[in-house]
Design a protein around this motif. Structure first.
Motif, PDB file in Angstrom:
ATOM      1  N   HIS A  57      25.377 -31.865  25.605  1.00  0.00           N
ATOM      2  CA  HIS A  57      24.304 -32.775  25.200  1.00  0.00           C
ATOM      3  C   HIS A  57      24.772 -33.715  24.091  1.00  0.00           C
ATOM      4  CE1 HIS A  57      21.252 -31.202  27.827  1.00  0.00           C
ATOM      5  NE2 HIS A  57      21.452 -29.970  27.395  1.00  0.00           N
ATOM      6  N   ILE A  58      25.563 -33.207  23.160  1.00  0.00           N
ATOM      7  CA  ILE A  58      26.109 -34.056  22.102  1.00  0.00           C
ATOM      8  C   ILE A  58      26.987 -35.145  22.728  1.00  0.00           C
ATOM      9  CG2 ILE A  58      27.728 -34.136  20.153  1.00  0.00           C
ATOM     10  CD1 ILE A  58      26.702 -31.276  19.425  1.00  0.00           C
ATOM     11  N   GLU A  64      25.882 -42.359  25.258  1.00  0.00           N
ATOM     12  CA  GLU A  64      24.741 -43.278  25.316  1.00  0.00           C
ATOM     13  C   GLU A  64      24.644 -44.135  24.056  1.00  0.00           C
ATOM     14  OE1 GLU A  64      21.416 -40.745  26.104  1.00  0.00           O
ATOM     15  OE2 GLU A  64      21.983 -40.452  28.198  1.00  0.00           O
ATOM     16  N   LYS A  65      25.625 -43.956  23.160  1.00  0.00           N
ATOM     17  CA  LYS A  65      25.741 -44.744  21.933  1.00  0.00           C
ATOM     18  C   LYS A  65      24.551 -44.582  20.984  1.00  0.00           C
ATOM     19  CE  LYS A  65      28.867 -48.110  23.945  1.00  0.00           C
ATOM     20  NZ  LYS A  65      30.001 -47.301  23.862  1.00  0.00           N
ATOM     21  N   MET A  66      24.028 -43.356  20.917  1.00  0.00           N
ATOM     22  CA  MET A  66      22.988 -43.059  19.940  1.00  0.00           C
ATOM     23  C   MET A  66      23.629 -43.044  18.556  1.00  0.00           C
ATOM     24  SD  MET A  66      20.712 -40.013  21.680  1.00  0.00           S
ATOM     25  CE  MET A  66      19.788 -39.764  20.189  1.00  0.00           C
ATOM     26  N   PRO A  67      22.878 -43.387  17.513  1.00  0.00           N
ATOM     27  CA  PRO A  67      23.427 -43.296  16.158  1.00  0.00           C
ATOM     28  C   PRO A  67      23.747 -41.837  15.807  1.00  0.00           C
ATOM     29  CG  PRO A  67      21.308 -44.447  16.174  1.00  0.00           C
ATOM     30  CD  PRO A  67      21.535 -43.917  17.551  1.00  0.00           C
ATOM     31  N   VAL A  68      24.830 -41.646  15.063  1.00  0.00           N
ATOM     32  CA  VAL A  68      25.284 -40.290  14.733  1.00  0.00           C
ATOM     33  C   VAL A  68      24.189 -39.472  14.032  1.00  0.00           C
ATOM     34  CG1 VAL A  68      26.970 -38.942  13.428  1.00  0.00           C
ATOM     35  CG2 VAL A  68      27.706 -40.929  14.733  1.00  0.00           C
ATOM     36  N   PRO A  69      23.452 -40.021  13.046  1.00  0.00           N
ATOM     37  CA  PRO A  69      22.401 -39.211  12.421  1.00  0.00           C
ATOM     38  C   PRO A  69      21.347 -38.733  13.432  1.00  0.00           C
ATOM     39  CG  PRO A  69      22.861 -41.128  11.066  1.00  0.00           C
ATOM     40  CD  PRO A  69      23.609 -41.316  12.355  1.00  0.00           C
TER      41      PRO A  69
END
Length: 86
Positions: A57-58, A64-69
């Motif tokens: 999932h990570i 999907e280029k989600m922000p790391v936080p």
């Protein structure tokens, strides 16, 4: 009735995860996955199959280029939920 629907949902999620997460003895995850995974305090206490799913999932969120936080927050929530079913 709600218990029956909830049980069905759990069973269905398990079936879908088996389709998406093929059992592989050893997966080489990108370094970025390891960096995020290392920030999840309780991740190492999960059973191996849950750890693998969490890393999956990570990795997906990273791709999907989600922000790391946001990835860290979501992964922590997933780890907490997985602890209940470990």
């Amino acid at each position: 009735m709600n218990d029956i629907l909830l049980e069905y949902a759990y069973r269905r999620i398990g079936e879908l995860e088996k389709l998406l997460l093929v059992d592989v003895k050893e997966t080489i995850w990108p370094v970025e996955v390891g960096l995020v995974y290392s920030q999840i305090e309780s991740a190492g206490q999960l059973p191996a199959h849950h750890q693998n799913r969490l890393k999956h999932h990570i990795n997906r969120m990273w791709l999907e280029k989600m922000p790391v936080p946001a990835i860290v927050a979501a992964a922590r929530s997933l780890a907490i939920a997985m602890e209940k079913y470990a």
